[in-house]
Design an enzyme around this catalytic site. Structure first.
Site, mmCIF file in Angstrom:
data_model
loop_
_atom_site.group_PDB
_atom_site.id
_atom_site.type_symbol
_atom_site.label_atom_id
_atom_site.label_comp_id
_atom_site.label_asym_id
_atom_site.label_seq_id
_atom_site.Cartn_x
_atom_site.Cartn_y
_atom_site.Cartn_z
ATOM 1 N N HIS A 97 48.784 10.046 -13.836
ATOM 2 C CA HIS A 97 48.309 8.849 -13.137
ATOM 3 C C HIS A 97 49.460 7.976 -12.626
ATOM 4 O O HIS A 97 49.229 7.049 -11.871
ATOM 5 C CB HIS A 97 47.301 8.075 -13.992
ATOM 6 C CG HIS A 97 47.882 7.211 -15.070
ATOM 7 N ND1 HIS A 97 48.074 7.643 -16.356
ATOM 8 C CD2 HIS A 97 48.307 5.932 -15.049
ATOM 9 C CE1 HIS A 97 48.573 6.660 -17.084
ATOM 10 N NE2 HIS A 97 48.729 5.607 -16.321
ATOM 11 N N ASP A 128 46.690 14.269 -18.415
ATOM 12 C CA ASP A 128 47.424 13.134 -17.854
ATOM 13 C C ASP A 128 48.941 13.313 -17.955
ATOM 14 O O ASP A 128 49.667 12.382 -18.301
ATOM 15 C CB ASP A 128 46.988 11.821 -18.524
ATOM 16 C CG ASP A 128 47.429 10.591 -17.720
ATOM 17 O OD1 ASP A 128 47.803 10.761 -16.534
ATOM 18 O OD2 ASP A 128 47.426 9.477 -18.282
ATOM 19 N N SER A 210 53.644 3.646 -18.836
ATOM 20 C CA SER A 210 52.983 4.934 -18.621
ATOM 21 C C SER A 210 53.962 6.015 -18.222
ATOM 22 O O SER A 210 54.756 5.822 -17.306
ATOM 23 C CB SER A 210 51.942 4.817 -17.511
ATOM 24 O OG SER A 210 50.683 4.642 -18.060
#
Lengths: 606, 343
Positions: A97, A128, A210
């Site tokens: 992402h 992910d 992230s």
């Protein structure tokens, strides 16, 4: 009962806005003063040596870890996140992402103050995870991957990254904490972004962290930060961050290098907890490999992938860490009898279904208003790049990008195909062995065997009788000799790909790497489709030898498996002298080869 | 100006050194302690599932065992407002939880499951923490753990010990007494009822419900010191807060108080457990003189917990008209003590 309502919302942590927090600035200036003071006033004599050495250890761990941490900045200000280098050539891990809005290329900073170009390699949208490659050096600092199954609740850990995209000065942020939970299961959004078997930490994980690394106290990599539990307090850390375990990523690493969009696995069976607390099969698809291996409704699952299974969540955790196509050990209880076997895992999605979810269709001219956001997207994922026309990449990255349907970057698939094939063909020199091959030897203790591999026909004299395969006929209907699952066709596929090379064999691609029931060390896998037959070629990454071949005459049937060993030189060609033939977990026979005959006769190496 | 700054720094310096030494020590000697404590406390923790599930109201909270016979300490909340409370132990075993008693003044409840020889925290061995003490909070925040999965552990320090009413009007909670304020983000959804321990896993507090500062919107991370709860818990377990009317052998006075004679009219009794809300007050009655108002919720009568209108009527019938009555009512978020004199 409220348990059905227990599912909570978690969100993902890429960031598209640069926050400038007044408090952060104030804090950093205070810290700067504190640091100045410390260096000037703390003498070694003031502090017990154990404390100093612990502090020195921590400083060293953070210094080591920070050097390998990547700060990702998407081109054109489309957000960014974090990442971590795992090889000196520049391969780095991040989140799907984070990479998705960036497209095929992005800019990555290290704390050496340099900004590097990077390209997307492979993408795992369900897990992910994304693998990227930074360009420009062959001596990048990289993190050592630890064994994340050894991570314990309460262990110290720290995250390094680019929260709020603060690292515009290319210096990452370090946040320290403890491991708050291990083997956590976090539900996917639809079928993507499932966090199975993840690590929970109270180290601050904020938007922008992230894709960044979570390290243990030694500064070794234990996970990739990617999501947190946020509800009403806004998108900032609330003490609950989740990292994808590095052991899961190790399973996917070979696949990630294949430059493809990867899928996770399904067993083809659902599990429930029965009234006695046992995990039992509640539903099973009859075309699944698990069904062929004997798993039935009501059977109790004992272990999966070597892990004892006590809860449904435990099963989801054990399953969620495997890529599509792996063969995993499984044990179950049926009518009081324990069955131990291996099961092939199917994909969660069909290949086209997965692509539709991650790769918007390229139909030029693309009307922008039709690009509806898929429902399964994480709440903050940006819609795909608005300019869908062919982008001109900079000369630095252009050589490393090769668009192809179904691939995140075909360049890396080709790279690995060539790496594997060049090494193997260098050993066998089999591309020079044109024409018919006659293999002579014996099958097990049964007696003599001669197999004549010709261009359009395979003839075999076996202890079980004489048989043949007509290669001009329908290949998927020829399973000779009976019980082998198609040994003659499989041997032909072995010879044929060597003689014609993968390029002229059919469609060939690099799948990734996985262990086999006979090889605990992961093997590189090439998949080739010739006519209607799919073959999987397994290569030992160290020796470069072909170790096994699986020939699938059809979907939903057991393949014919050939296991090659006892490689010996035959006139400058390294060739196997032992081939074990297995079909449906049953050994058909062991072919012990005493000689190979080629058009120019060569003697066996006994 | 600059001289002042330097002077300030020189005052700060020893403090900074002390902080460094502490943090250094922490990283060396406590590294194993935290992991050890995080794991050993797990068998004393429980996951509680009950009412809720609507938007913003989680149907779960945390709790911990305080006796080998299955007594559980948790927070008093809407989650317990159901006949079906499920308790899940650390080993994954499921039990039905019964409410033994609750003290809304402390926002605390004691539950019980039918089991024996359970690992538990002993309230009498709880520790008192000072600001700066390293702590762990153990809870099932966000309902992350299910079945036999371990509760989440967060670390931090006691940032302050203070009282919730120190900032008047900031924290609208019935409990206004002493709390540990923590720097760990401990009080997340579902964390209420979890345990606060020192770095060795010794019990120090009960994680409170989510509490938001009404003035600036920030969330407070806090725990109630066990010492604040011990007496109330002991009273509950000993049955001293149980309504007497549950006991059939109790002696009934000939002339008891009645709601009518006190001048209190309650809402109609329409549910099995109608909350005892005051509907109206008779003019010039005792109740009016002592300050009762419509919409007051009666929580306690002579220190015994009133859980329904029915209980209230039965309990009043046990108090002789010549005796005074102490009443605890909840009005909005405030708890108010009122004494009604005997007649």
């Amino acid at each position: 009962m409220g348990m059905r309502n227990r599912q909570t919302t978690t969100y993902f942590l890429e960031t598209d806005v640069i926050f400038t927090l007044r408090t952060t600035q104030t804090l950093s200036s205070t810290l700067a003063i504190a640091l100045l003071l410390c260096t000037s006033s703390v003498q070694a004599t003031d502090v017990p040596s154990a404390v100093l050495s612990a502090q020195a250890k921590r400083i060293a761990a953070i210094r080591k870890a920070s050097a390998s941490t990547v700060m990702v900045f998407a081109a054109g200000g489309k957000g960014g996140g974090s990442g971590v280098l795992i090889s000196p050539e520049g391969y780095a891990l991040s989140n799907f992402h984070v990479v998705k809005p960036a497209g095929a290329a992005m800019k990555c900073a290290l704390n050496d103050g340099q900004l590097y170009d990077a390209v997307v390699v492979g993408v795992d949208p369900v897990g992910d995870v994304a693998l990227i490659k930074m360009i420009g050096r062959d001596d990048f600092p990289f993190a050592k991957m630890a064994d994340s199954d050894k991570v314990r609740l309460g262990d110290w850990c720290f995250a390094v990254g680019n929260p709020f995209l603060l690292a515009t000065d290319f210096q990452p942020t370090v946040t320290y904490g403890i491991v708050s939970g291990v083997h956590r299961y976090q539900y996917p959004a639809g079928t993507l972004l499932e966090y199975a078997d993840c690590i929970q930490t109270d180290a601050s994980i904020n938007p922008g962290n992230s894709g960044g690394p979570l390290f243990n106290a030694n500064g070794d990599l234990i996970g990739i930060n990617g999501r947190g539990s946020f509800e009403k307090r806004g998108r900032v850390n609330v003490g609950v961050g989740y990292a994808i375990s590095i052991n899961q990523i190790k399973h996917f690493l070979g696949y990630l290098h294949s430059g493809r969009f990867l899928d996770h696995a399904t067993l083809g069976a659902n599990m429930v907890t029965d009234e006695n607390g046992a995990v039992v099969v509640s539903n099973i698809i009859e075309s699944s490999d698990a069904y062929r291996r004997g798993l039935r409704y009501g059977d109790q699952l004992l272990s999966f992938g070597g892990r004892p299974i006590n809860t449904v969540n435990g099963f989801k955790n054990a399953l969620g860490i495997y890529p599509r196509g792996w063969r995993v050990p499984i044990s179950f209880l049926q009518d009081g009898k324990q069955i131990d076997t291996f099961v092939r895992l199917a994909g969660v999605h069909s290949p086209e279904e997965l692509l539709a979810k991650v790769q918007p269709k390229r139909k030029p001219p693309a009307p922008p208003q039709e690009q509806e956001k898929p429902k399964d997207d994480p709440p903050e994922a940006k819609p795909p790049v608005k300019n869908n026309k062919k982008k001109a990449f900079s000369p630095e990255v252009a050589p490393f990008i090769e668009a192809r349907h179904g691939y995140s970057n075909y360049y890396f698939n080709r790279l690995n195909q060539n790496r594997i094939w060049d090494k193997y063909i260098g050993l066998t020199q089999a591309d020079k062995l044109l024409g018919n091959w006659v293999i002579a030897g014996e099958i097990g203790n049964l007696g003599a065997a001669t197999i004549n591999l010709q261009a359009n026909r395979v003839d075999a004299k076996l202890p079980q009788g004489t048989t043949f395969a007509d290669l001009d006929g329908e290949l998927n209907a020829q399973d000779a000799p009976r019980g082998s699952g198609g040994m003659l066709v499989a041997l032909h596929m072995w010879k044929h790909i060597m003689q014609v090379s993968p390029a002229r064999f059919g469609e060939v691609y690099y799948l990734g790497s996985m262990p086999t029931p006979k090889h605990s060390q992961k093997q590189d896998v090439l998949i080739g489709t010739h006519s209607v037959i799919e073959c999987r070629y397994y290569f030992d990454p160290k020796s470069g030898h072909l170790t096994s071949l699986e020939m699938y005459p059809d979907l939903g049937v057991d393949p014919c498996e050939l296991y090659f060993s006892d490689y010996k030189e035959v006139n400058g060609h390294l060739l196997p002298h032992h081939i074990e033939v297995i079909h449906g977990e049953v050994t058909y026979g062991e072919l012990i080869i005493s000689s190979y005959q080629f058009p120019t006769v060569v003697k066996g190496a006994n | 100006m600059s001289r002042l700054f330097v002077k300030r720094l020189s005052i700060l310096r020893p403090l900074l050194i002390a902080t460094l030494v502490l943090s250094g020590l922490a990283s060396s000697s406590q590294a194993n302690d935290l992991a050890l404590a995080s794991n050993t406390v797990q068998s004393k923790m429980v996951k509680i599932y009950g009412a809720g599930g609507l938007k913003g109201l989680e149907a779960y909270q945390s709790g911990f065992l305080i006796s080998g016979d299955g007594h559980i300490l948790t927070v008093w909340s809407y989650v317990l407002d159901t006949d079906y409370i499920t308790i899940v132990l650390d080993d994954g075993r499921k039990f039905e939880g019964k409410i033994v008693g609750a003290d809304p003044r402390l926002e605390m409840a004691v539950l019980k499951i039918d089991s024996q020889e359970l690992d538990h925290f002993s309230l009498s061995k709880s520790v008192v923490l000072q600001p700066g003490a390293r702590i762990l909070t153990i809870s099932n925040l966000f309902g992350v753990a299910t079945g036999n999965e371990p509760c989440s552990v967060l670390h931090g320090i006691v940032a302050a010990t203070t009282t919730l009413n120190a900032r008047r009007g900031a924290f609208k909670s019935p409990y206004q007494g002493p709390v540990y304020v923590l720097d760990a983000i401990s009080n997340n959804p579902g964390a209420a009822g979890g345990a606060l321990t020192d770095s060795h896993g010794n019990l120090a507090g009960l994680l409170g419900k989510e509490l938001r500062n009404a003035q600036n919107g920030t969330w407070l991370n806090y725990a109630l010191p066990i010492a604040q709860l011990t007496t109330a818990v002991e009273d509950i377990i000993a049955g001293r807060t149980r309504p007497r009317s549950f006991d059939e052998t109790v002696k009934r006075p000939e002339n008891p108080h009645t709601l009518k004679s006190l001048g209190i009219r309650m809402v109609p009794d329409v549910l099995t457990k109608t909350p005892p809300f005051v509907d109206s007050i008779t003019r010039k009655s005792v109740a009016e003189q002592k300050g009762f108002q419509p919409d007051d919720l009666i929580l306690y009568l002579n220190n015994r917990r009133i859980d329904s209108l029915n209980t209230l009527i039965n309990e009043i019938a046990l108090i002789d008209k010549i005796d005074h009555i102490t009443v605890v009512i909840q009005r909005d978020n405030n708890l108010i003590n009122i004494t009604l004199p005997g007649q």
